[in-house]
Write an enzyme that holds these catalytic residues in place. Structure first.
Site, PDB file in Angstrom:
ATOM      1  CG  HIS A 143     -17.374  10.381 -55.866  1.00 46.78           C
ATOM      2  ND1 HIS A 143     -18.187  11.493 -55.783  1.00 46.78           N
ATOM      3  CD2 HIS A 143     -17.571   9.864 -57.113  1.00 46.78           C
ATOM      4  CE1 HIS A 143     -18.856  11.628 -56.920  1.00 46.78           C
ATOM      5  NE2 HIS A 143     -18.490  10.662 -57.753  1.00 46.78           N
ATOM      6  CD  GLU A 144     -15.820   6.987 -58.883  1.00 46.39           C
ATOM      7  OE1 GLU A 144     -16.764   6.287 -59.312  1.00 46.39           O
ATOM      8  OE2 GLU A 144     -15.638   8.157 -59.253  1.00 46.39           O
ATOM      9  CG  HIS A 147     -20.972   6.564 -58.136  1.00 48.75           C
ATOM     10  ND1 HIS A 147     -22.142   7.268 -58.287  1.00 48.75           N
ATOM     11  CD2 HIS A 147     -19.969   7.405 -58.539  1.00 48.75           C
ATOM     12  CE1 HIS A 147     -21.873   8.478 -58.758  1.00 48.75           C
ATOM     13  NE2 HIS A 147     -20.569   8.589 -58.913  1.00 48.75           N
ATOM     14  CD  GLU A 224     -21.189  12.032 -60.222  1.00 42.63           C
ATOM     15  OE1 GLU A 224     -20.176  12.325 -59.540  1.00 42.63           O
ATOM     16  OE2 GLU A 224     -21.377  10.912 -60.706  1.00 42.63           O
TER      17      GLU A 224
END
Length: 292
Positions: A143-144, A147, A224
């Site tokens: 997930h990070e 980003h 997100e």
């Protein structure tokens, strides 16, 4: 106290730097402060300047605000696994290897920051490492990493800079219009005095700032969803769903603040429904993944 002092010192330094830049730009362009051109210069310098300075300093600020330990030479199997997992995901995402850090916090969280996708930092909390299994941690790292690969740090900075500029500019223009209206056609009439003018500007910036925050929060929630989808691609959809379900059962409130909170895996409490939330509710994020 350390975080408060760092916040105050950083913001004071930013204001001083931007004030110097503003005076130099004003002198170079030959514009007056109380004019449309002056308002625009003030808005651009402070609107974009603060955002970009924060972006360029983001890694340095993040490390010191949470007391992060950057893994340069892994000390144990867990740190070695973290570094190897991030390296594998960075290669799959097509970005340079970020710095990997651990910070001490009981809440399950992680964040990514940095001035560009090839100059970034991914940090995870000790709470996340202790309370999640490796599959779930891998999904959070994915997930990070998403980003980072999506360039979310730069995109958010640009959006915040544009909105800040509009807020500062419109507040001063409208305050000027109000002052001229109070003065009327009589050149001897009194418009808004110095303190009254700035009081009106502050109120208008507060009102417009709330509207801008709603826009930023909406974009943040869409970001997100994209990061969750990216984490599912890098680590596996079921791992990402499992990590979110684990976060949904957590009782600790996130300890990250400001920009770091916006880039954490876990958001805060609901405010005004979802209008000012940087993260969608966990159940909506899980539903979006299930619908992929």
């Amino acid at each position: 106290m350390k975080r408060v002092l760092l916040f105050l010192a950083t913001n004071l330094a930013v204001i001083l730097v931007l004030s110097v830049v503003l005076n130099l730009v004003m002198a170079a362009l030959g514009v007056q402060y109380y004019s449309i051109g002056g308002y625009l210069v003030i808005a651009v310098v402070f609107g974009f300047g603060g955002s970009f300075i924060s972006l360029f300093m983001s890694k340095w600020i993040a490390k010191r605000s949470v007391g992060a330990y950057v893994i340069e030479q892994p000390r144990d199997q867990m740190e070695q696994w973290l570094v190897n997992t991030v390296a594998r995901q960075a290669q799959a995402a097509g970005v340079k290897m970020p710095e990997v850090a651990i910070y001490d916090s009981p809440d399950m969280n992680a964040f990514a920051t940095g001035p560009s996708k090839n100059n970034s930092l991914i940090a995870v909390s000790t709470g996340l490492l202790y309370k999640m299994d490796r599959d779930e941690v891998e999904a959070v790292l994915g997930h990070e990493m998403s980003h980072v690969a999506n360039g979310d740090m730069v995109t958010m900075t640009l959006i915040q800079g544009v909105l800040n500029t509009f807020v500062i500019f419109l507040a001063r223009v409208i305050a000027g219009v109000i002052s001229n209206a109070m003065r009327g056609n009589d050149q001897q009439g009194q418009g808004l005095g110095g303190l009254a003018y700035f009081a009106v500007v502050m109120v208008l910036e507060l009102v417009f700032g709330i509207v801008a925050s709603v826009i930023v929060a909406w974009f943040s929630r869409q970001r997100e969803y994209r990061a969750d989808a990216g984490g599912a691609q890098l680590a596996g959809r079921q791992k990402m769903i499992s990590a979110l379900e684990r976060l949904g059962r957590a009782h600790e409130e996130p300890h990250l603040e400001g920009q770091l909170a916006a880039f954490g895996i876990q958001g805060g409490k609901r405010t005004l429904g979802e209008l000012l939330m940087s993260h969608p509710p966990i159940e909506k994020r899980i539903a979006a993944l299930r619908g992929m």
